[in-house]
Design an enzyme around this catalytic site. Structure first.
Site, PDB file in Angstrom:
ATOM      1  N   LYS A  19       1.030  -1.152  -0.171  1.00 41.84           N
ATOM      2  CA  LYS A  19      -0.003  -0.013  -0.058  1.00 41.84           C
ATOM      3  C   LYS A  19       0.877   1.284  -0.068  1.00 41.84           C
ATOM      4  CE  LYS A  19      -4.420  -1.442   1.876  1.00 41.84           C
ATOM      5  NZ  LYS A  19      -5.413  -0.991   2.960  1.00 41.84           N
ATOM      6  N   ASN A  35      -5.063   2.095  -1.938  1.00 41.80           N
ATOM      7  CA  ASN A  35      -5.663   0.812  -1.877  1.00 41.80           C
ATOM      8  C   ASN A  35      -6.392   0.662  -3.373  1.00 41.80           C
ATOM      9  OD1 ASN A  35      -7.818   2.301  -1.716  1.00 41.80           O
ATOM     10  ND2 ASN A  35      -9.008   0.599  -0.706  1.00 41.80           N
ATOM     11  N   ASP A  60     -10.583   3.546   1.183  1.00 39.36           N
ATOM     12  CA  ASP A  60     -10.854   3.102   2.478  1.00 39.36           C
ATOM     13  C   ASP A  60     -11.453   4.301   3.328  1.00 39.36           C
ATOM     14  OD1 ASP A  60      -9.655   0.628   2.422  1.00 39.36           O
ATOM     15  OD2 ASP A  60      -7.688   1.132   3.119  1.00 39.36           O
ATOM     16  N   GLY A 107      -3.904   2.166  17.292  1.00 38.50           N
ATOM     17  CA  GLY A 107      -3.155   1.592  16.005  1.00 38.50           C
ATOM     18  C   GLY A 107      -2.813   3.051  15.385  1.00 38.50           C
ATOM     19  N   LEU A 153     -12.437  -2.362  12.740  1.00 42.99           N
ATOM     20  CA  LEU A 153     -12.081  -2.371  11.108  1.00 42.99           C
ATOM     21  C   LEU A 153     -12.157  -3.834  10.685  1.00 42.99           C
ATOM     22  CD1 LEU A 153     -11.826   0.441  11.329  1.00 42.99           C
ATOM     23  CD2 LEU A 153      -9.715   0.315  10.172  1.00 42.99           C
ATOM     24  N   TYR A 212     -13.141  -7.372   9.861  1.00 42.54           N
ATOM     25  CA  TYR A 212     -14.551  -8.262   9.437  1.00 42.54           C
ATOM     26  C   TYR A 212     -14.417  -9.627   9.488  1.00 42.54           C
ATOM     27  CZ  TYR A 212     -12.362  -8.068   4.679  1.00 42.54           C
ATOM     28  OH  TYR A 212     -11.563  -8.353   3.894  1.00 42.54           O
TER      29      TYR A 212
HETATM   30  P1  ATR Z   1      -2.772  -1.515   8.227  1.00 40.34           P
HETATM   31  O1  ATR Z   1      -2.495  -1.105   6.897  1.00 40.34           O
HETATM   32  O2  ATR Z   1      -3.480  -2.698   8.466  1.00 40.34           O
HETATM   33  O3  ATR Z   1      -3.004  -0.284   9.218  1.00 40.34           O
HETATM   34  P2  ATR Z   1      -0.011  -1.549   9.151  1.00 40.34           P
HETATM   35  O4  ATR Z   1       0.259  -0.249   8.738  1.00 40.34           O
HETATM   36  O5  ATR Z   1       0.981  -2.597   9.478  1.00 40.34           O
HETATM   37  O6  ATR Z   1      -1.378  -2.220   8.629  1.00 40.34           O
HETATM   38  O7  ATR Z   1      -0.077  -1.164  10.914  1.00 40.34           O
HETATM   39  C1  ATR Z   1      -0.725  -2.025  11.823  1.00 40.34           C
HETATM   40  C2  ATR Z   1      -0.945  -1.281  13.258  1.00 40.34           C
HETATM   41  O8  ATR Z   1      -1.304  -2.176  14.287  1.00 40.34           O
HETATM   42  C3  ATR Z   1       0.462  -0.608  13.650  1.00 40.34           C
HETATM   43  O9  ATR Z   1      -0.239   0.521  14.707  1.00 40.34           O
HETATM   44  C4  ATR Z   1       0.855  -1.664  14.735  1.00 40.34           C
HETATM   45  O10 ATR Z   1       1.562  -1.148  15.578  1.00 40.34           O
HETATM   46  P3  ATR Z   1       3.139  -0.679  15.742  1.00 40.34           P
HETATM   47  O11 ATR Z   1       3.307   0.546  14.886  1.00 40.34           O
HETATM   48  O12 ATR Z   1       3.661  -0.887  17.144  1.00 40.34           O
HETATM   49  O13 ATR Z   1       3.765  -2.054  14.862  1.00 40.34           O
HETATM   50  C5  ATR Z   1      -0.515  -2.356  15.284  1.00 40.34           C
HETATM   51  N1  ATR Z   1      -0.224  -3.571  15.721  1.00 40.34           N
HETATM   52  C6  ATR Z   1      -0.069  -4.576  15.147  1.00 40.34           C
HETATM   53  N2  ATR Z   1       0.158  -5.704  15.771  1.00 40.34           N
HETATM   54  C7  ATR Z   1      -0.184  -5.494  17.178  1.00 40.34           C
HETATM   55  C8  ATR Z   1      -0.387  -6.052  18.396  1.00 40.34           C
HETATM   56  N3  ATR Z   1      -0.093  -7.300  18.530  1.00 40.34           N
HETATM   57  N4  ATR Z   1      -0.561  -5.336  19.519  1.00 40.34           N
HETATM   58  C9  ATR Z   1      -0.671  -3.788  19.372  1.00 40.34           C
HETATM   59  N5  ATR Z   1      -0.580  -3.155  18.134  1.00 40.34           N
HETATM   60  C10 ATR Z   1      -0.313  -4.056  17.048  1.00 40.34           C
END
Ligand code: ATR
Length: 288
Positions: free
Chosen positions: A70, A91, A106, A130, A229, A231
């Site tokens: 992305k 996306n 999105d 997140g 988010l 599903y």
């Molecule tokens: P997306 O495009 O789905 O947002 P991403 O850019 O990889 O995917 O972001 C995933 C988010 O979920 C991030 O904020 C990540 O936290 P980090 O920035 O610390 O990596 C968060 N995340 C992923 N796994 C997690 C977990 N087990 N516990 C808490 N936060 C999590």
């Protein structure tokens, strides 16, 4: 059936085995009687550059972009929407004779999901869990379409949240984002100042269905709205906890179909069968 004149669409990502986009897009194509075809186009990370350059010169009208591309796709775009400029994630791509235009639908998926809560959200505080690409689309939509007044952003890596805050301050002139480490005590402290709690992390997604990004019962209150988010499953542990208190819970199905509908419109100019697509996905989960 397809023939020489069939317009090609698809989704790029890795892995793609579980993507539900082909199901709903091909159903829409069939229902509307269009000569289009939507295919999963799995690209291994080492092949990204060659594959995108190949797609550009093929007769492909457009494609969705999913994990892990992305952000990487931005380097290949000829032009991009305002959403992409702010969010930094794409996306949907439209291919205009070899010139790729990037969009983030999105944002529309989030808008159509939260529309019925518009009045409650206007001028209110929001908690976002997140700080990845999905989080940036949520925050963009909340600022631009719902006029929220304050965002409390919690992330495991707080530096990433701080970076996001800087981007929104610079590009949308929105200064009301506060960043925190992911800590349930801190979330409890700001909960009274928020109307909506959004989970943008993958915590609780299939197959880890017993997990939840937040767990303490004090973080779930009847007068709040909880939006996950995810599903798959349709009712995550996070939403079960919310609904047990009598609060409103929203899953990611409407957002998923909403983003697909907006992408479909960009490629074909046609309206997507929203309700039928939602039903198709629900039935798919019941069957499997
Ligand atoms: P997306 O495009 O789905 O947002 P991403 O850019 O990889 O995917 O972001 C995933 C988010 O979920 C991030 O904020 C990540 O936290 P980090 O920035 O610390 O990596 C968060 N995340 C992923 N796994 C997690 C977990 N087990 N516990 C808490 N936060 C999590």
């Amino acid at each position: 059936m397809f023939d020489f004149d069939t317009t090609k669409l698809g989704v790029i990502g890795y892995p793609l085995k579980h993507s539900l986009s082909p199901l709903i897009h091909n159903n829409a194509i069939e229902k509307l009687g269009l000569n289009y075809q939507y295919q999963p186009l799995e690209i291994k990370p080492g092949n990204f550059d060659t594959s995108i350059n190949g797609l550009k010169i093929m007769k492909i009208k457009g494609f969705n972009v999913t994990i892990p591309y992305k952000e990487q796709i931005i380097g290949y775009l000829h032009n991009m929407s305002k959403e992409v400029e702010v969010i930094g994630a794409v996306n949907t791509v439209v291919n205009n004779d070899g010139k790729l235009i990037g969009y983030n639908t999105d944002v529309t998926g989030i808008k159509v999901t939260l529309e019925r809560f518009g009045e409650e959200l206007s001028n209110s505080g929001i908690i976002v869990l997140g700080a990845g690409g999905a989080s940036r689309a949520v925050i963009y939509s909340l600022i631009e379409h719902f006029n929220v007044s304050k965002i409390h952003l919690f992330n495991r890596t707080v530096e990433k949240a701080e970076k996001l805050k800087g981007q929104f301050s610079e590009k949308l002139n929105f200064k009301e984002i506060s960043c925190y480490n992911f800590d349930e005590k801190r979330i409890a402290d700001v909960l009274s100042r928020a109307k909506l709690v959004v989970n943008t992390t993958p915590v609780g997604m299939y197959p880890d269905v017993n997990e939840s990004p937040i767990n303490h019962y004090k973080l779930f209150k009847k007068d709040k709205i909880y939006f996950d988010l995810i599903y798959n499953p349709l009712k995550t542990n996070f939403l079960k906890k919310a609904e047990r208190t009598g609060a409103a819970g929203i899953n990611g199905l409407k957002m998923f179909v909403g983003q697909a509908a907006e992408s479909f419109k960009l490629w074909t100019g046609k309206e997507f069968p929203i309700e039928e697509s939602e039903l198709l996905i629900k039935n798919k989960f019941i069957d499997s």
